[in-house]
Design a protein around this motif. Structure first.
Motif, PDB file in Angstrom:
ATOM      1  N   ASP A 109      -4.358  10.690 -12.672  1.00 21.58           N
ATOM      2  CA  ASP A 109      -5.398   9.668 -12.542  1.00 21.58           C
ATOM      3  C   ASP A 109      -6.374   9.701 -13.717  1.00 21.58           C
ATOM      4  O   ASP A 109      -6.848   8.658 -14.176  1.00 21.58           O
ATOM      5  CB  ASP A 109      -6.166   9.865 -11.230  1.00 21.58           C
ATOM      6  N   ARG A 149       2.006  -0.827  -8.736  1.00 21.86           N
ATOM      7  CA  ARG A 149       1.440  -0.621 -10.063  1.00 21.86           C
ATOM      8  C   ARG A 149       0.752   0.752 -10.152  1.00 21.86           C
ATOM      9  O   ARG A 149      -0.425   0.860 -10.467  1.00 21.86           O
ATOM     10  CB  ARG A 149       0.465  -1.740 -10.445  1.00 21.86           C
ATOM     11  N   CYS A 150       1.529   1.775  -9.856  1.00 19.49           N
ATOM     12  CA  CYS A 150       0.981   3.134  -9.918  1.00 19.49           C
ATOM     13  C   CYS A 150       2.106   4.135 -10.123  1.00 19.49           C
ATOM     14  O   CYS A 150       3.284   3.846  -9.880  1.00 19.49           O
ATOM     15  CB  CYS A 150       0.218   3.462  -8.640  1.00 19.49           C
ATOM     16  N   ARG A 191       0.859  -1.183   0.000  1.00  9.95           N
ATOM     17  CA  ARG A 191       0.000   0.000   0.000  1.00  9.95           C
ATOM     18  C   ARG A 191       0.895   1.234   0.000  1.00  9.95           C
ATOM     19  O   ARG A 191       2.096   1.146   0.356  1.00  9.95           O
ATOM     20  CB  ARG A 191      -0.917   0.003   1.229  1.00  9.95           C
ATOM     21  N   ASN A 213      -4.601  10.632  -1.640  1.00  8.71           N
ATOM     22  CA  ASN A 213      -3.427   9.779  -1.846  1.00  8.71           C
ATOM     23  C   ASN A 213      -2.170  10.644  -1.976  1.00  8.71           C
ATOM     24  O   ASN A 213      -1.349  10.450  -2.871  1.00  8.71           O
ATOM     25  CB  ASN A 213      -3.629   8.934  -3.108  1.00  8.71           C
ATOM     26  N   GLU A 259      -4.431   0.197 -13.687  1.00 12.88           N
ATOM     27  CA  GLU A 259      -3.402   0.650 -12.753  1.00 12.88           C
ATOM     28  C   GLU A 259      -4.047   1.302 -11.533  1.00 12.88           C
ATOM     29  O   GLU A 259      -5.182   1.760 -11.580  1.00 12.88           O
ATOM     30  CB  GLU A 259      -2.456   1.635 -13.445  1.00 12.88           C
ATOM     31  N   ASN A 260      -3.301   1.353 -10.452  1.00 11.81           N
ATOM     32  CA  ASN A 260      -3.809   1.907  -9.194  1.00 11.81           C
ATOM     33  C   ASN A 260      -3.655   3.425  -9.159  1.00 11.81           C
ATOM     34  O   ASN A 260      -2.878   3.997  -9.934  1.00 11.81           O
ATOM     35  CB  ASN A 260      -3.064   1.265  -8.015  1.00 11.81           C
TER      36      ASN A 260
END
Length: 382
Positions: free
Chosen positions: A319, A291-292, A217, A353, A327-328
């Motif tokens: 985003d 994966r971001c 995370r 985030n 993807e995240n």
């Protein structure tokens, strides 16, 4: 009278290499390279296990004799002289003392090893040529399968760490991240364990000791603070954000190690445009574990709510316009000299985030970080 000329020799071109040879050559080359790497690994493992067993025998001998401090000193001195005479260098009193301490520090692992008299099962280390040589599969010694996965030099450094949980963390990270001894010393000197611990709850701290830094995370990437001493910038000198950014690019390999696991560099001063206005993100990375995208802005002074709002815009853009559907969400990271928690909490929504972390241009004080960690733990239990 002219002599008849000798028959002309026709040159034959070298036969073309069969295309199949290219594949064969690649496979053989990989096999040889893998074997050489693993031979080095096996040698390291044998040395570590031999030193562990030497330490065990020194301790067992001491337990049968006098327990005076002078006895131990004289024992190591005499043993050193005998071993050096027979086997050469590597058995100084200091090294023998390290071996003794090594066994005492990791003695709980001794129960899993076989005694030297037990035979080594050759079939357990033999593999067919088509199988990949994986170090974990061939860490077999005359004493059994070893759980020591680092070199002797690594363990000499690890023995200087008194806290068992901290020592366990650095051992796991050295193996998982393939740190050499120099990098282990640097991460230890930069107090990586304490900095990661300050960004976690109590269970998270315990997991660091058991598993190392596991990244699942965004919060798992955070440290408090980030340490950028390798940039070579004087804390008291005057420098600009561009100087800081350029220093990071010049020492990108070190910066990636400081960021943590799974980072790939994509761009600096990444430009995007909307409503005829241009915007620039200082640094753009991609984390393959999460994966971001991870976008970073550098700030020389204390963090402001305007900085946070700007980062929120950058994250929203990535985003909506850049990341792929599978993807995240993008992570925004602000690196600054001073970050006030209250400003961050009042400016950003709870699910944002975005993270703001301070950075240092010098190695932090271990005592100060431990003091902060103790204060954090005390506040968490109230």
């Amino acid at each position: 009278m002219n002599k008849p000329s000798a028959p002309r020799k026709t040159s034959k071109s070298a036969p073309a290499k069969p295309t199949s040879l290219v594949t064969l050559l690649t496979e053989v080359r990989q096999l040889i390279q893998s074997a050489r790497r693993n031979v080095s690994t096996i040698v390291d493992t044998f040395q570590v296990m031999t030193n562990f067993e030497i330490g065990r025998r020194i301790v067992e001998h001491e337990q049968k004799g006098a327990k005076r401090a002078a006895y131990g000193t004289e024992l190591l001195k005499e043993l050193s002289e005998r071993l050096t005479e027979e086997f050469g260098t590597g058995f100084s009193p200091v090294n023998l003392s390290h071996m003794r301490r090594f066994f005492l520090t990791w003695r709980e692992r001794s129960s899993i090893f076989q005694t030297p008299s037990e035979k080594l099962g050759a079939e357990e280390i033999l593999q067919t040529p088509s199988e990949k040589l994986v170090p974990s599969q061939i860490r077999q010694t005359p004493y059994g399968k070893s759980t020591f996965t680092l070199s002797w030099s690594h363990y000499v450094v690890l023995m200087t760490i008194k806290d068992p949980e901290e020592r366990s963390f650095y051992e796991i990270e050295s193996a998982q991240s393939n740190w050499n001894v120099r990098e282990l010393k640097r991460q230890k000197a930069s107090c990586l364990y304490e900095r990661l611990a300050l960004s976690r709850d109590k269970e998270g701290i315990r997991k660091l000791a058991r598993e190392g830094q596991v990244v699942v995370r965004p919060e798992d990437l955070l440290k408090e603070p980030f340490v950028l001493e390798f940039l070579g910038l004087d804390e008291k000198a005057s420098y600009s954000e561009n100087d800081l950014e350029q220093a990071i690019i010049d020492r990108l390999e070190h910066f990636l190690l400081e960021l943590g696991k799974g980072f790939l560099f994509e761009a600096r001063q990444k430009r995007f445009t909307f409503d005829e206005d241009h915007y620039f993100v200082d640094l753009v990375f991609y984390n393959r574990l999460l994966r971001c995208y991870v976008i970073i802005d550098l700030k020389l002074d204390k963090l402001t709510h305007q900085d946070l709002g700007q980062m929120q815009m950058y994250v929203n853009y990535y985003d909506r316009e850049v990341k792929l559907p599978d993807e995240n969400p993008t992570i925004g990271l602000l690196l600054c000299k001073s970050a006030k928690k209250t400003v961050i909490e009042l400016t950003l929504p709870k699910d944002a985030n975005i993270h703001a972390k301070e950075y240092n241009l010098y190695l932090p004080s271990k005592e100060l970080l431990k003091e902060k960690l103790d204060e954090w733990s005390a506040a968490a239990t109230r």
